[in-house]
Design an enzyme around this catalytic site. Structure first.
Site, mmCIF file in Angstrom:
data_model
loop_
_atom_site.group_PDB
_atom_site.id
_atom_site.type_symbol
_atom_site.label_atom_id
_atom_site.label_comp_id
_atom_site.label_asym_id
_atom_site.label_seq_id
_atom_site.Cartn_x
_atom_site.Cartn_y
_atom_site.Cartn_z
ATOM 1 N N THR A 78 0.869 -1.170 0.000
ATOM 2 C CA THR A 78 0.000 0.000 0.000
ATOM 3 C C THR A 78 0.905 1.219 0.000
ATOM 4 O O THR A 78 1.591 1.503 0.980
ATOM 5 C CB THR A 78 -0.920 0.015 1.236
ATOM 6 N N LYS A 128 -7.381 1.460 -3.233
ATOM 7 C CA LYS A 128 -7.058 1.077 -1.853
ATOM 8 C C LYS A 128 -7.273 2.248 -0.899
ATOM 9 O O LYS A 128 -7.712 2.067 0.241
ATOM 10 C CB LYS A 128 -5.602 0.582 -1.777
ATOM 11 N N LYS A 141 -0.361 5.257 8.503
ATOM 12 C CA LYS A 141 0.417 5.424 7.269
ATOM 13 C C LYS A 141 -0.510 5.515 6.065
ATOM 14 O O LYS A 141 -0.380 6.390 5.208
ATOM 15 C CB LYS A 141 1.373 4.238 7.089
#
Length: 289
Positions: free
Chosen positions: A98, A173, A241
């Site tokens: 990711t 995502k 994050k």
């Protein structure tokens, strides 16, 4: 059977690489920054390990990566000993990290210049999904490269979709994480409210989970949340994050994410409580402190 390399054997990559070897039946070479983890993987699954990403990627048909962030990804791809140094013409690099859409586009351009393909392919489903081989994979890149890679990706996936050109997988995502952040905060507040009201949370969830309020988070996390147990997968540090990536992209494209920004700060509070490695459902702990 394809010749495959897998770079990064963390809590996600370790089982994903295992599915490529055992379920997919592919010839797999692994690389991990900590050599002992690569040796452990080979001892458990067979195959081989390499000392550098470039060595792992040499002569491979497909190279996968699942690392920490943009900088880690650049290190294993275009770094001094990165995989892009040895990728053969016509091969495909599939990144399951990711990361930002920006780095995905950057690496797709570098791959094209090198005569091979790059797919950004972040995953959803957490550690359990990786271990059980039922991840959702959101892919950005060229249709032809996707068609070639899809049967290999299927070894660890339940759902695989091509979302658009380079970067589209990462953008998808981001939407996934935006939706999860709001859902978990709402569920946390609901459970907290129910407890304060003196209701039986199990009975409440049994009823409302069958209606419009139902979600995966509710079905799979309400019991552990209510019990104050937060050791079930995706960590708060990782979520922060990811939400940071979402908020940075929103700054670039003009999207307004007020709830996401607020929940990100709530996760910051959880970190300050010592919950950096708690799972994302630990937003409830912040309300109950």
């Amino acid at each position: 059977m394809a010749s495959v390399a897998f770079l990064g054997l963390g809590v996600m990559g370790y089982p994903m690489a295992g599915h490529l070897k055992n379920k997919g039946g592919h010839d797999v070479t692994v690389y991990n920054r900590t050599k002992a983890k690569a040796e452990q993987w080979v001892g458990q699954h067979g195959g081989g390990f390499a000392m550098t990403p470039a060595e792992a990627a040499k002569d491979k048909d497909f190279v996968f990566s699942c690392v920490g962030n943009d900088d880690d990804l650049r290190s294993v791809t275009t770094g001094p000993e990165g995989a892009f140094k040895s990728m053969k013409k016509g091969s495909v690099f599939i990144d399951n990290t990711t990361a930002s859409a920006e780095v995905a586009r950057e690496l797709a351009a570098a791959a094209e210049a090198g005569g091979f393909s790059f797919l950004d392919a972040p995953v959803s489903g957490g550690q359990a999904g990786a271990e059980n081989g039922v991840l959702t994979v959101m892919v950005g890149g060229d249709q032809a490269a996707f068609d070639r890679a899809r049967p290999v990706i299927d070894a660890f996936a339940r759902m695989v979709g091509l979302m658009g050109s380079a970067g589209a997988g990462q953008l998808t995502k981001m939407i996934n994480q935006i939706c999860i952040a709001g859902l978990v905060q709402g569920l946390s507040e609901g459970i907290h409210f129910g407890k304060k009201a003196g209701l039986d949370i199990e009975k409440v969830i049994e009823v409302i989970s069958k209606g419009a309020a139902g979600s995966w988070q509710m079905e799979n996390r309400h019991k552990t949340m209510s019990a104050g147990k937060y050791d079930f997968g995706f960590a708060v540090d990782w979520m922060r994050k990811d939400l940071g990536i979402c908020l940075a992209e929103a700054d670039r494209n003009g999207a307004k994410l007020p709830v996401t920004a607020l929940v990100d700060q709530f996760y910051k509070d959880v970190q300050a409580m010592g919950g950096k490695r708690w799972d994302t459902s630990s937003l409830l702990a912040r309300l109950e402190k």
